[in-house]
Design an enzyme around this catalytic site. Structure first.
Site, PDB file in Angstrom:
ATOM      1  N   SER A  36       0.816  -1.215   0.000  1.00 27.54           N
ATOM      2  CA  SER A  36       0.000   0.000   0.000  1.00 27.54           C
ATOM      3  C   SER A  36       0.851   1.265   0.000  1.00 27.54           C
ATOM      4  CB  SER A  36      -0.936   0.006   1.216  1.00 27.54           C
ATOM      5  OG  SER A  36      -0.206   0.056   2.431  1.00 27.54           O
ATOM      6  N   CYS A  96      -6.533  -5.893  16.356  1.00 28.78           N
ATOM      7  CA  CYS A  96      -5.545  -4.815  16.423  1.00 28.78           C
ATOM      8  C   CYS A  96      -6.213  -3.469  16.140  1.00 28.78           C
ATOM      9  CB  CYS A  96      -4.425  -5.069  15.420  1.00 28.78           C
ATOM     10  SG  CYS A  96      -3.165  -3.778  15.426  1.00 28.78           S
ATOM     11  N   TYR A 130      -3.380 -11.545   5.539  1.00 34.89           N
ATOM     12  CA  TYR A 130      -2.015 -11.897   5.938  1.00 34.89           C
ATOM     13  C   TYR A 130      -1.201 -12.086   4.656  1.00 34.89           C
ATOM     14  CZ  TYR A 130      -4.296 -13.058  10.405  1.00 34.89           C
ATOM     15  OH  TYR A 130      -5.035 -13.026  11.573  1.00 34.89           O
TER      16      TYR A 130
END
Length: 517
Positions: free
Chosen positions: A111, A167, A460
Site C-alpha cells: 500500500s 488490532c 495476511y
C-alpha cells in the site's frame, strides 16, 4: 502553502503546452485543472521536496522492513471524494501508478511501495464514523482505524458492536476489503459479511455506490481486495448486539503441563463451541519451571457474557482445560481492544510499537495428530522463533457459502493459522534468521494443512506465494498460482469482474487481480 498554490495556478497557464515534459511537472497542474477551485487540493499534495513528505510517508508504515523502500513521487491526503477523483484521473492520464493506504498494515507493504513511479493516496483524513441507532448501522470512512470505529460505536451505544479484527491500529479500508476476521466472526461472520453498501472511485474517476457499481463489483470489493478495483472511500456496515459485560480468559499451558494433548483436543472442539465463544491458541516460546526453553500454548478465550455464565458452559464444552475464574476478567466489549488502558487509546492511531515482521497463513481442515504437534514443537524450539496464532472457525462462518463473497474459507475449516515473526534489531542477518525460522515452520506444516491449493488469508498477505509482472500483463493462469490460494474458485469471477470494470489494469500491484476478458 501559498507558494504552492501560486505555482499551481502559474503552471496551469502552461499546462496544455507541457505535454513533452515529465509526468511529475504536469501532475500538480493536472490536479488543479480537474478539481473545483473550492476543493483546496493544493493543501493535500506532498512532493518529495515538501518538508512534510518524510513524516507523512513514514507515519503509517507499520513494518520496518519496508521503511527505506523507494517512496512515491507524490503523496495525496484527500479530504473529500473530489481529491481522490482528480488523483485517479491525473495518474491515469500521466502514466503514474496508484497505491491506496488506510492504516499501513499491509504485511508486504504494497500500500505504500512500488518498483515503478507511483503516487500514494493516503486516506488518513477520511476517517469519519457515523452511527445510526435507529437502524443499527454505521457509515465508516476507509481511513479510520478499527480502534476509531469501535470507540465511536461504543460512544453512541454500549449495546452494539461490530465483528472485525483485534488490532486497533489496523485501517478499515484494507481490513474490510480482505475479509476481516475477529473475535465475533463465529457469532456474526466476517466484517465483509456485514457490509451493506460502499462508496468508491473507479478507474475512470467516477464515484459509485452499491446501486451504481452493480452487484458484481460490490461482491468483488467485499473480500477480493478493494485496491484491485478502485479506491474505496467508505462502508455502510450492520452492527450487532453485544452484552454489557464480556469475558476474556487466558489459560497458559507449557509442554510439561500437557499442552500437546490439550491442543490436539482443542482442534476437535473449538469450531463446535457455542457461537458466543471463541477460543484461540497462541503458541510461543517460554521458560519452564527449571528455566529451560519450552513451548507455551495460551488458550485465549473471548465470551459474550459473564464469568458466571461461561464457567458452566466450558465445563461441558472443554472440561479438560480446567478453566477457572482466576484466569478470567470481565469488561465491556470496547475495553477488549484497549489492552487494559483507557478506551481513549483507541483513538490514537500510532500507539502500537513498530517492528520488523514477516507473516504467513494456512488453513486446517483435519486435526493435526499428536505426533505432528510433537514434531512442530521441535521445529519451534530451533532458531529465532516467532508466534503461531490459531483462530477457530465454525459457527456463522460455516453457515455462509464459499461463493457468497470472494472470501472462500468457510464450511469444513477447523481453524486459520497465522505465522507471525517479529524482531527489533536492524540488519540483513537479523532478517535472514527470522525469515529462515518462518520458512522452516511453514515447510514443516505442509502435510497438515489445506492442499490443492494450499490456502491463505488475504489480510495476511504473503508475496512468497507469487507475484504479478511489473509490466502489468500477468495472465490469469500465471496469477492463479497465488490467486487461488486466497480465493479458490472465486478467483476466476474476480478476474472477469476486473476485466469489465478495469480492463486496462490501472489499479494493479504485485498481487492485484488481473483482468480476464
Amino acid at each position: 502553502m501559498e507558494s504552492l498554490l501560486f505555482f499551481l495556478q502559474l503552471s496551469l497557464l502552461f499546462y496544455d503546452s507541457c505535454a513533452s515534459q515529465s509526468p511529475y511537472s504536469n501532475f500538480l497542474p493536472c490536479l488543479l485543472s480537474h478539481s473545483p477551485p473550492s476543493s483546496q487540493i493544493d493543501q493535500v499534495v506532498y512532493s518529495t521536496d515538501s518538508s512534510s513528505y518524510p513524516s507523512i510517508l513514514r507515519s503509517s508504515i507499520q513494518n520496518l522492513r519496508f521503511m527505506n523502500s523507494s517512496g512515491p513521487q507524490f503523496i495525496i491526503t484527500p479530504r473529500n471524494e473530489s481529491h481522490v477523483q482528480a488523483t485517479v484521473i491525473c495518474c491515469r492520464k500521466l502514466g503514474l501508478r496508484v497505491r491506496v493506504r488506510s492504516g499501513g498494515h499491509d504485511y508486504e507493504g504494497l500500500s505504500y511501495k512500488a518498483a515503478i513511479p507511483f503516487v500514494i493516496i493516503d486516506l488518513v483524513n477520511l476517517r469519519k464514523v457515523s452511527v445510526s441507532l435507529d437502524t443499527n448501522t454505521s457509515w465508516v470512512e476507509s481511513g479510520a482505524t478499527l480502534g476509531e470505529l469501535y470507540y465511536q460505536i461504543a460512544n453512541r451505544s454500549s449495546k452494539l458492536g461490530f465483528p472485525a479484527g483485534i488490532c486497533p491500529t489496523v485501517g478499515v479500508g484494507g481490513h474490510f476489503s480482505g475479509g476481516g476476521q475477529g473475535l465475533m466472526s463465529r457469532k456474526y461472520g466476517l466484517a465483509v459479511d456485514n457490509v451493506l453498501d460502499a462508496i468508491m472511485v473507479n478507474a475512470n474517476g467516477a464515484v459509485l455506490d452499491r446501486e451504481s457499481m452493480g452487484e458484481d463489483l460490490f461482491w468483488a470489493i467485499r473480500g477480493g481486495g478493494g485496491a484491485s478495483f478502485g479506491v474505496i472511500l467508505s462502508w455502510k456496515i450492520k452492527l450487532g448486539p453485544v452484552p454489557p459485560i464480556v469475558t476474556i480468559c487466558d489459560v497458559p499451558k507449557t509442554l510439561e503441563e500437557g499442552a500437546t494433548k490439550l491442543v490436539h483436543l482443542w482442534q476437535q472442539l473449538a469450531h463446535k463451541f457455542h457461537k458466543d465463544m471463541v477460543m484461540r491458541v497462541i503458541i510461543s516460546l517460554a521458560n519452564n519451571t527449571k528455566g529451560e526453553k519450552t513451548v507455551k500454548t495460551l488458550f485465549n478465550l473471548f465470551y459474550l457474557g459473564t464469568i458466571q455464565q461461561l464457567i458452566p458452559l466450558m465445563n461441558v464444552s472443554f472440561p479438560e482445560l480446567g478453566l477457572a475464574a482466576k484466569y478470567c476478567r470481565e469488561l465491556s466489549w470496547v475495553e477488549t481492544f484497549a489492552e487494559g488502558k483507557p478506551v481513549e487509546v483507541l483513538m490514537n492511531r500510532s500507539h502500537v510499537t513498530k517492528v520488523y515482521f514477516k507473516g504467513k497463513s494456512d488453513y486446517v481442515n483435519e486435526p493435526i495428530p499428536e505426533s505432528g504437534l510433537e514434531g512442530m514443537w521441535k521445529v519451534f524450539l530451533e532458531g529465532e522463533a516467532g508466534v503461531l496464532i490459531w483462530d477457530p472457525y465454525g459457527g456463522k462462518m460455516s453457515e455462509i457459502t464459499e461463493d457468497e463473497t470472494p472470501f472462500p474459507h468457510r464450511a469444513g475449516v477447523l481453524y486459520n493459522i497465522q505465522y507471525y515473526n517479529k524482531w527489533g534489531e536492524e540488519g540483513i542477518e537479523a532478517e535472514r534468521k527470522h525469515m529462515e525460522w518462518t520458512d522452516n515452520i511453514y515447510k514443516y506444516m505442509t502435510p497438515f494443512v489445506s492442499k490443492s491449493p494450499r490456502r491463505a488469508y488475504l489480510n495476511y498477505k504473503d508475496i512468497e506465494l507469487g507475484r504479478n509482472n511489473e509490466n502489468g500483463n500477468t495472465s490469469f493462469l500465471e496469477a492463479s498460482v497465488w490467486g487461488e490460494c486466497y480465493f479458490k474458485n472465486n478467483f476466476k469471477r474476480l478476474a472477469l469482474i476486473k476485466g469489465r470494470v478495469d480492463p486496462n489494469n490501472f489499479f494493479r500491484d504485485e498481487q492485484s487481480i488481473p483482468p480476464l476478458r
